[in-house]
Design a protein around this motif. Structure first.
Motif, short mmCIF file in Angstrom:
data_model
loop_
_atom_site.label_atom_id
_atom_site.label_comp_id
_atom_site.label_asym_id
_atom_site.label_seq_id
_atom_site.Cartn_x
_atom_site.Cartn_y
_atom_site.Cartn_z
N LYS A 1 0.83 -1.20 0.00
CA LYS A 1 0.00 0.00 0.00
C LYS A 1 0.87 1.26 0.00
CE LYS A 1 -4.07 -1.92 0.07
NZ LYS A 1 -5.06 -1.70 -1.00
N LYS A 2 0.22 2.39 -0.22
CA LYS A 2 0.94 3.67 -0.28
C LYS A 2 1.09 4.24 1.13
CE LYS A 2 -1.04 4.59 -4.84
NZ LYS A 2 -1.92 5.48 -5.63
N VAL A 3 1.89 3.57 1.92
CA VAL A 3 2.10 3.98 3.31
C VAL A 3 3.29 4.93 3.38
CG1 VAL A 3 2.73 3.20 5.63
CG2 VAL A 3 1.08 1.89 4.26
N SER A 4 3.05 6.11 3.93
CA SER A 4 4.11 7.10 4.11
C SER A 4 4.30 7.51 5.56
CB SER A 4 3.81 8.35 3.26
OG SER A 4 3.77 8.05 1.88
N TRP A 5 3.33 7.16 6.41
CA TRP A 5 3.41 7.50 7.83
C TRP A 5 2.96 6.30 8.65
CZ3 TRP A 5 5.51 12.12 9.21
CH2 TRP A 5 5.63 13.08 8.19
N VAL A 6 3.65 6.06 9.74
CA VAL A 6 3.34 4.92 10.62
C VAL A 6 3.08 5.43 12.02
CG1 VAL A 6 4.35 2.93 11.80
CG2 VAL A 6 4.51 3.12 9.31
N LEU A 7 1.96 4.98 12.58
CA LEU A 7 1.63 5.26 13.98
C LEU A 7 1.99 4.04 14.81
CD1 LEU A 7 0.31 6.92 16.25
CD2 LEU A 7 -1.89 5.93 15.57
N ASP A 8 3.03 4.17 15.61
CA ASP A 8 3.46 3.10 16.51
C ASP A 8 2.87 3.39 17.87
OD1 ASP A 8 4.76 1.09 17.87
OD2 ASP A 8 6.65 2.19 18.04
N ALA A 9 1.86 2.62 18.29
CA ALA A 9 1.07 2.96 19.48
C ALA A 9 1.18 1.88 20.54
CB ALA A 9 -0.39 3.17 19.11
N ASP A 10 1.02 2.30 21.78
CA ASP A 10 1.05 1.39 22.93
C ASP A 10 0.02 1.88 23.94
OD1 ASP A 10 2.36 0.86 25.89
OD2 ASP A 10 2.65 -0.82 24.53
N ILE A 11 -0.82 0.97 24.41
CA ILE A 11 -1.84 1.31 25.40
C ILE A 11 -1.22 1.22 26.79
CG2 ILE A 11 -4.14 0.79 26.28
CD1 ILE A 11 -4.74 -0.56 23.63
N ARG A 12 -1.34 2.27 27.55
CA ARG A 12 -0.72 2.32 28.88
C ARG A 12 -1.46 1.38 29.83
NH1 ARG A 12 0.06 7.94 32.00
NH2 ARG A 12 2.18 7.85 31.13
N SER A 13 -0.72 0.41 30.39
CA SER A 13 -1.24 -0.50 31.42
C SER A 13 -2.62 -1.04 31.07
CB SER A 13 -1.28 0.21 32.78
OG SER A 13 -0.02 0.70 33.13
N PHE A 14 -2.75 -1.58 29.86
CA PHE A 14 -4.06 -2.00 29.39
C PHE A 14 -4.71 -3.02 30.32
CE2 PHE A 14 -6.40 -5.29 27.00
CZ PHE A 14 -7.53 -4.56 26.70
N PHE A 15 -4.00 -4.08 30.66
CA PHE A 15 -4.60 -5.14 31.47
C PHE A 15 -4.96 -4.67 32.88
CE2 PHE A 15 -2.61 -7.61 28.13
CZ PHE A 15 -3.52 -8.62 27.91
N ASP A 16 -4.36 -3.56 33.32
CA ASP A 16 -4.66 -3.02 34.65
C ASP A 16 -5.78 -1.99 34.64
OD1 ASP A 16 -2.61 -4.57 35.71
OD2 ASP A 16 -1.10 -3.02 35.39
N THR A 17 -6.17 -1.50 33.46
CA THR A 17 -7.17 -0.44 33.38
C THR A 17 -8.44 -0.85 32.65
OG1 THR A 17 -6.10 0.42 31.37
CG2 THR A 17 -5.41 1.36 33.47
N LEU A 18 -8.52 -2.08 32.22
CA LEU A 18 -9.70 -2.58 31.52
C LEU A 18 -10.92 -2.49 32.44
CD1 LEU A 18 -9.72 -5.74 29.35
CD2 LEU A 18 -11.38 -5.55 31.17
N ASP A 19 -11.97 -1.81 32.01
CA ASP A 19 -13.15 -1.55 32.84
C ASP A 19 -14.09 -2.75 32.84
OD1 ASP A 19 -16.16 -0.40 32.97
OD2 ASP A 19 -14.81 0.90 34.12
N HIS A 20 -14.41 -3.25 34.04
CA HIS A 20 -15.25 -4.44 34.16
C HIS A 20 -16.65 -4.20 33.63
CE1 HIS A 20 -12.60 -6.16 37.66
NE2 HIS A 20 -11.95 -6.03 36.52
N GLY A 21 -17.20 -3.03 33.92
CA GLY A 21 -18.57 -2.75 33.48
C GLY A 21 -18.70 -2.77 31.98
#
Length: 493
Positions: free
Chosen positions: A203-223
């Motif tokens: 594909k015509k990719v010119s920009w890459v977003l390298d992302a990381d979710i902060r403490s995902f397993f510790d902040t996952l909302d039960h509700g």
């Protein structure tokens, strides 16, 4: 011979007993289905139509595929089926650590059938109770001194969780999007790596977003998680099982800790719950955003809580990132400010940056590999994947510590250990164009071994000529064992 009377005053019709019956003959004669409790998990090999009858799990998959909005109201009986529980038990590692109850795989197996019957009965009656998980800490890969918290569930919790995952996979494997790769049957990190490389190259990719979710397993909302599960699961008994595991808490230093957010890493149910959460929060939203708002090409690859997105236009990338932050904030998640970057990357990045006198394109890390812009021997653009320096150094430190611990062990014993280390490293990092890093790792392992052998005695050391023979004898050669990524992976981005 038994007889069956027809309608009204019709003749008496004889029903022949089945020849060479393997199952319950009375049920066949009386014209009724199998009695409750008879096996139903595996596909029947022969039917009247000569076509294999689908198993219960296959029927769930077919129903989920036919109707994407159907809610399943009766699932628990598949979970407490003893055959399903037995399969779940056999799938647990035999040497896995014990939970707070101290029960081991081997001891539980001594009375397996009676134990599974009792567990099945408690699940059926609603008397099953989830136990708190035992908290343990392991070193973070590539981060010396940092520890990652894990949870060790009790053995019966592991069994029931694996059984629930087996049932729910039949539903959610039909729902999950193609660019989601983490902890799914038939998918691996290399599937995600190949999909990413093909997506950027095709594909015509010119920009890459390298992302990381902060403490995902510790902040996952039960509700929110329970609401997401209820989109497809209407069996309240299964939902209550999930709520029991979420609220069971963690046992640490003799204290039980409960929380309304987070799911403990280490249980069989945690990866599935994480995928369900991100399916509704991120995957479906990203797919819709790409279709409705993107002005150019967009690719997305996610593995668990790590994801990479590629964009043709910088304006698309910046808008996606801004709206994603708002989206995550609504569901209690946050992108890590230091680990989330938007970089110029792709087939034209090097040329454009050279014109602006900005040096080589930046690199990004994903699943243990550093991705950079490169070229093939023919001069065409290619994504280069090399072993992350931090991962390589962390592994060498761990091997060095283990060699010091085995200082006086016999050479064949140490050689067998190092052979397994090098073979495992090659199996994961042996991707195309990573040969130099593989050779470097093998040489470093041989050098560490040589130093340890020379410390065993002050009188005479090991010559380098002899060391080369030991390396050739015990350490597998550096080789590429993963195939080149195929363009067929493009569908999974």
């Amino acid at each position: 011979m038994t007889h069956e009377r027809g309608k009204s005053d019709g003749p008496v019709v004889p029903r022949k007993l089945p020849n060479k019956a393997v199952g319950p003959g009375a049920e066949a004669v009386e014209g009724r289905g199998l009695a409750k409790g008879n096996p139903h998990g595996g596909n029947a090999s022969r039917t009247l139509s000569r076509v294999g009858a689908p198993s219960a799990f296959e029927r769930i998959r077919h129903a989920a595929r036919r109707n994407r909005t159907q809610r399943f109201t009766a699932l628990l009986h598949h979970v407490y089926d003893q055959e399903c529980l037995r399969t779940a038990y056999l799938g647990i590692k035999q040497d896995a650590a014990a939970g707070i109850d101290g029960e081991t795989w081997a001891h539980y197996g001594e009375g397996l059938e009676s134990n599974l019957a009792d567990l099945s009965d408690r699940l059926k009656r609603g008397a099953y109770r989830a136990r708190p998980v035992r908290r343990v800490y392991i070193p973070k890969v590539g981060k010396p001194g940092e520890l990652r918290p894990l949870g060790v569930p009790a053995l019966e919790d592991k069994i029931v969780q694996r059984a629930v995952v087996e049932v729910l996979n039949g539903i959610y494997e039909e729902d999950f999007v193609a660019f989601s790769h983490g902890f799914r049957p038939g998918r691996s990190p290399h599937n995600a790596l190949d999909a990413l490389a093909v997506g950027i190259e095709a594909k015509k990719v010119s920009w890459v977003l390298d992302a990381d979710i902060r403490s995902f397993f510790d902040t996952l909302d039960h509700g929110w998680l329970v609401k997401f599960v209820e989109h497809r699961v209407a069996d309240r008994r299964v939902v209550r099982l999930i709520q029991k595991w979420l609220s069971a808490g963690v046992l640490e230093d003799g204290k039980r800790i409960r929380s309304e957010v987070g799911t403990v890493q280490g249980g069989s149910i945690s990866p599935l719950l994480a995928n369900i959460y991100l399916h509704y929060v991120f995957d479906l939203w990203a797919r819709q955003w790409r279709r409705k708002h993107a002005q150019g090409d967009v690719i997305v690859v996610r593995f668990a809580d790590d994801f990479v997105a590629g964009f043709q236009h910088r304006t698309d990338a910046e808008r996606f990132l801004a709206e994603l932050r708002d989206r995550f904030r609504r569901f209690g998640l946050e992108l890590h400010p230091e680990k989330t970057r938007l970089i110029e990357f792709g087939r034209f990045a090097a040329e454009r940056r050279k014109r602006r006198s900005e040096g080589k394109p930046e690199t990004f890390n994903f699943l243990g590999f550093t991705h950079s812009c490169g070229k093939t021997r023919k001069g065409t653009f290619a994504v280069l994947r090399q072993t992350m320096r931090k991962r390589l150094q962390a592994k060498l430190r761990a091997v060095k510590a283990e060699l010091q611990r085995r200082l006086h062990n016999a050479i064949p014993e140490v050689g067998a250990y190092l052979r397994s280390v090098v073979a495992g490293h090659m199996n994961y990092y042996g991707v195309p164009r990573n040969g130099a890093a593989l050779s470097s790792f093998r040489r470093a392992i041989g050098s560490l071994w040589w130093r340890v052998l020379n410390r065993r005695s002050h009188r005479r050391g090991v010559s380098w000529a002899r060391m080369l023979r030991l390396i050739a004898r015990w350490l597998p050669p550096a080789r590429i064992c993963r195939p080149y990524h195929s363009w067929r992976r493009l569908v999974r981005t």
